[in-house]
Design an enzyme around this catalytic site. Structure first.
Site, mmCIF file in Angstrom:
data_model
loop_
_atom_site.group_PDB
_atom_site.id
_atom_site.type_symbol
_atom_site.label_atom_id
_atom_site.label_comp_id
_atom_site.label_asym_id
_atom_site.label_seq_id
_atom_site.Cartn_x
_atom_site.Cartn_y
_atom_site.Cartn_z
ATOM 1 C CG ASP A 13 34.822 52.761 43.675
ATOM 2 O OD1 ASP A 13 34.989 51.997 42.905
ATOM 3 O OD2 ASP A 13 34.227 54.037 43.556
ATOM 4 C CE LYS A 16 34.961 45.981 44.281
ATOM 5 N NZ LYS A 16 34.760 47.332 44.766
ATOM 6 N N GLY A 40 36.574 49.536 38.299
ATOM 7 C CA GLY A 40 37.797 50.203 38.322
ATOM 8 C C GLY A 40 38.429 50.118 39.602
ATOM 9 C CG HIS A 41 38.677 46.347 40.839
ATOM 10 N ND1 HIS A 41 38.218 44.810 40.921
ATOM 11 C CD2 HIS A 41 37.587 46.827 40.753
ATOM 12 C CE1 HIS A 41 37.035 44.873 40.995
ATOM 13 N NE2 HIS A 41 36.457 45.887 41.074
ATOM 14 C CD GLN A 222 30.213 46.489 39.518
ATOM 15 O OE1 GLN A 222 29.996 45.214 39.394
ATOM 16 N NE2 GLN A 222 31.041 47.117 38.723
HETATM 17 P P1 GDP Z 1 37.966 49.055 44.149
HETATM 18 O O1 GDP Z 1 36.933 49.216 42.970
HETATM 19 O O2 GDP Z 1 37.079 48.318 45.188
HETATM 20 O O3 GDP Z 1 39.116 48.056 43.568
HETATM 21 O O4 GDP Z 1 38.503 50.454 44.557
HETATM 22 P P2 GDP Z 1 39.069 51.646 43.745
HETATM 23 O O5 GDP Z 1 40.197 51.194 43.073
HETATM 24 O O6 GDP Z 1 38.141 51.859 42.691
HETATM 25 O O7 GDP Z 1 39.202 52.767 44.862
HETATM 26 C C1 GDP Z 1 40.075 52.518 46.030
HETATM 27 C C2 GDP Z 1 40.820 53.741 46.199
HETATM 28 O O8 GDP Z 1 41.455 53.781 47.322
HETATM 29 C C3 GDP Z 1 42.126 53.364 44.841
HETATM 30 O O9 GDP Z 1 42.677 54.769 44.542
HETATM 31 C C4 GDP Z 1 43.197 52.782 45.678
HETATM 32 O O10 GDP Z 1 44.601 52.920 45.418
HETATM 33 C C5 GDP Z 1 43.060 53.421 46.987
HETATM 34 N N1 GDP Z 1 43.174 52.713 48.358
HETATM 35 C C6 GDP Z 1 42.998 51.626 48.561
HETATM 36 N N2 GDP Z 1 43.233 51.258 49.805
HETATM 37 C C7 GDP Z 1 43.642 52.392 50.371
HETATM 38 C C8 GDP Z 1 43.926 52.712 51.813
HETATM 39 O O11 GDP Z 1 44.029 51.707 52.642
HETATM 40 N N3 GDP Z 1 44.318 54.010 51.853
HETATM 41 C C9 GDP Z 1 44.125 54.980 51.013
HETATM 42 N N4 GDP Z 1 44.615 56.090 51.380
HETATM 43 N N5 GDP Z 1 44.015 54.567 49.853
HETATM 44 C C10 GDP Z 1 43.673 53.340 49.655
HETATM 45 P P1 IMO Z 2 34.137 48.801 41.390
HETATM 46 O O1 IMO Z 2 34.044 47.416 40.925
HETATM 47 C C1 IMO Z 2 31.400 52.218 42.395
HETATM 48 C C2 IMO Z 2 27.663 52.501 40.119
HETATM 49 C C3 IMO Z 2 27.491 53.551 38.933
HETATM 50 C C4 IMO Z 2 25.930 53.895 39.193
HETATM 51 C C5 IMO Z 2 25.646 52.399 39.276
HETATM 52 C C6 IMO Z 2 25.046 51.795 38.070
HETATM 53 O O2 IMO Z 2 35.286 49.577 40.981
HETATM 54 O O3 IMO Z 2 33.845 48.896 42.879
HETATM 55 P P2 IMO Z 2 26.454 50.733 35.827
HETATM 56 O O4 IMO Z 2 27.514 51.295 34.980
HETATM 57 O O5 IMO Z 2 26.799 49.584 36.555
HETATM 58 O O6 IMO Z 2 25.023 50.710 34.985
HETATM 59 O O7 IMO Z 2 26.042 51.955 36.968
HETATM 60 O O8 IMO Z 2 26.636 51.678 39.905
HETATM 61 N N1 IMO Z 2 28.905 51.687 39.790
HETATM 62 C C7 IMO Z 2 29.985 51.896 40.593
HETATM 63 N N2 IMO Z 2 30.025 52.627 41.924
HETATM 64 N N3 IMO Z 2 32.381 51.111 41.836
HETATM 65 C C8 IMO Z 2 32.026 50.579 40.794
HETATM 66 O O9 IMO Z 2 32.665 49.467 40.693
HETATM 67 C C9 IMO Z 2 30.907 50.620 40.145
HETATM 68 N N4 IMO Z 2 30.258 49.976 39.105
HETATM 69 C C10 IMO Z 2 29.066 50.623 38.905
HETATM 70 O O10 IMO Z 2 28.266 54.735 39.630
HETATM 71 O O11 IMO Z 2 25.737 54.625 40.193
HETATM 72 MG MG MG Z 3 36.426 50.906 41.864
#
Ligand code: GDP
Ligand code: IMO
Ligand code: MG
Length: 426
Positions: A13, A16, A40-41, A222
């Site tokens: 998270d 990416k 979840g991107h 991840q």
């Molecule tokens: P990913 O899994 O690495 O793609 O990241 P996620 O989407 O799960 O989580 C990142 C969250 O932070 C999302 O809700 C993005 O919209 C948000 N986000 C990304 N970059 C920034 C930033 O620079 N500032 C803020 N406030 N939110 C951001």
């Molecule tokens: P993105 O790509 C954050 C964590 C789960 C759990 C562990 C194992 O959005 O960054 P799994 O379902 O893979 O067997 O869970 O890994 N986890 C993540 N945490 N971002 C993710 O993906 C994750 N994918 C798995 O919360 O601790």
């Molecule tokens: Mg994510």
């Protein structure tokens, strides 16, 4: 041309999805190489927020090809939902989405086995996303899995039944109650949709495209601290989330890897169980969670929040061969007079600057440096010239500590809230 890799250096998270979307215009192909719907991107542009799980984050650019590589595990149901959601936004995946024949399928019983395993672990549960990731990779390495290529075989149904019967024996062993007939119709319906998509030998495709000069970006899922080998085992995911995973998950030779972009938050988060040395259990952690909207994009669970962990980042940089760093969510620390960075650990009485074998509670204690906060709303700034001095100082401090240049600072979730910095070698 070489394949560039963009991946997360923390516990996922890191942002990416947002950064891949921003970088996509520079590339011809975006390719996912591991993980599955546990990811979840999030992407935000033109006031729309979109969360992708299995589909690469380049999908909104119609002239970019998006490849789901052999290392990915695919749940047909989630995949179909994603495609349906994209169709509503006018994205036609039949044009620019390609699926590897070798990618493994997540069966409904894999999800049940994930849930059964977690239920049995009780207090020691991994905190899995319950998407069936672990059991699917277990079947892959156990040489029992079903692959995308199998859906075109006449005996696919028999192969499915054979594997499901094995799973049912395991579920019986777990004493787990379930109703499979409720889950199967949607799964098979979604398999029908998969049959209509572009299914390819992605290793040949990627290598041919590379030879013909096309630019390819591999999108990690991840984060490095969730890597099956190098993460905080057993509280990890079941794939190699690191650069090496892009080689095995796409069929790209190690000497064909180019730039490795490592993404990290200006602080640190984790969702699910497992050690987190710099976790904040106080109101500061709560403040970061609120300001950063730190709730999982896949499960909605609150993310655990803490200060940046430099020994962990140094480790992630080492195993990934990171050539440039991108820092996200700098804006989230906009209300702090002072912030902290963990530079070392006290590890069983010794001061160390690296990540040891175990970071379990009680074994490592973070040693912090206090840094003056910028106490400024960054969300409206668009250039480094507008950086408050304290932010520039923080970025330069991190570059000195990590010895890799920070080339992007993100100050908000939107595409436009992205600031490029000169690539100055630290
Ligand atoms: P990913 O899994 O690495 O793609 O990241 P996620 O989407 O799960 O989580 C990142 C969250 O932070 C999302 O809700 C993005 O919209 C948000 N986000 C990304 N970059 C920034 C930033 O620079 N500032 C803020 N406030 N939110 C951001
Ligand atoms: P993105 O790509 C954050 C964590 C789960 C759990 C562990 C194992 O959005 O960054 P799994 O379902 O893979 O067997 O869970 O890994 N986890 C993540 N945490 N971002 C993710 O993906 C994750 N994918 C798995 O919360 O601790
Ligand atoms: Mg994510």
């Amino acid at each position: 041309m070489k394949v560039d890799v963009l991946l997360g250096l923390q516990w996922g998270d890191e942002g990416k999805g947002k950064l891949v979307d921003v970088l996509t215009p520079k590339y011809d192909i975006i390719a996912r190489f591991q993980g599955g719907p546990n990811a979840g991107h999030t992407l935000e542009f033109d006031g729309i927020k979109h969360v992708l799980h299995t589909i690469p984050s380049g999908i909104f650019h119609s002239d970019t090809m998006n490849v789901v590589g052999n290392g990915v595990v695919i749940d047909p149901i989630t995949f179909k939902k994603e495609i349906d959601a994209l169709a509503k936004m006018g994205v036609d995946v039949r044009k620019n989405l390609f699926l590897s024949r070798r990618a493994h399928l997540i069966l409904p019983t894999h999800r049940l086995l994930d849930a059964a395993s977690e239920a049995e672990k009780g207090r020691n549960k991994i905190g899995s996303t319950l998407k069936g990731i672990g059991p699917t990779y277990m079947d892959k390495t156990g040489r029992n899995g079903l692959r995308i290529g199998d859906i075109f075989r006449d005996d696919f149904k028999d192969m499915y039944t054979k594997l499901v019967e094995k799973h049912q024996r395991l579920l019986g062993f777990h004493n787990y109650e379930y109703n499979l007939s409720e889950l199967e119709p949607e799964w098979f319906e979604s398999i029908e949709l998969l049959r209509t998509l572009n299914v390819i030998d992605s290793e040949h495709f990627i290598n041919e495209q590379m030879k013909s000069g096309k630019k390819i970006l591999a999108e990690g899922a991840q984060g490095s601290l969730l890597d099956i080998d190098f993460g905080s085992y057993p509280f990890v995911t079941s794939s190699n989330t690191i650069t090496a995973g892009a080689c095995t998950g796409l069929g790209v030779a190690p000497n064909r890897i180019g730039e490795v972009v490592g993404i990290f938050k200006a602080y640190c988060t984790r969702v699910g169980s497992g050690p987190f040395p710099t976790e904040l259990h106080d109101e500061v952690g709560e403040e970061i969670r609120k300001a950063g909207h730190e709730f999982g994009a896949t499960t909605g669970r609150p993310r655990r929040c803490g200060w940046i962990d430099l020994p962990a980042l140094r480790y992630a940089i080492m195993i990934n061969g990171v050539t440039q760093l991108n820092m996200t969510k700098a804006d989230v620390l906009g209300d702090f007079d002072s912030i902290k960075a963990c530079t070392h650990y006290n590890y069983m009485g010794e001061r160390i600057d690296y990540l040891p074998y175990s970071i379990d509670e009680g074994l490592v204690e973070p040693i912090y440096t206090e840094i003056k906060g910028w106490n400024t709303d960054l969300t409206g700034i668009r250039s480094t010239e507008e950086f408050p001095q304290e932010l520039e100082d923080y970025v330069q401090f991190l570059e000195r500590e990590l010895r890799v240049p920070i080339t992007v600072v993100s100050v908000g979730p939107d595409r436009t809230q992205t600031i490029l910095r000169n690539k100055v070698t630290a």
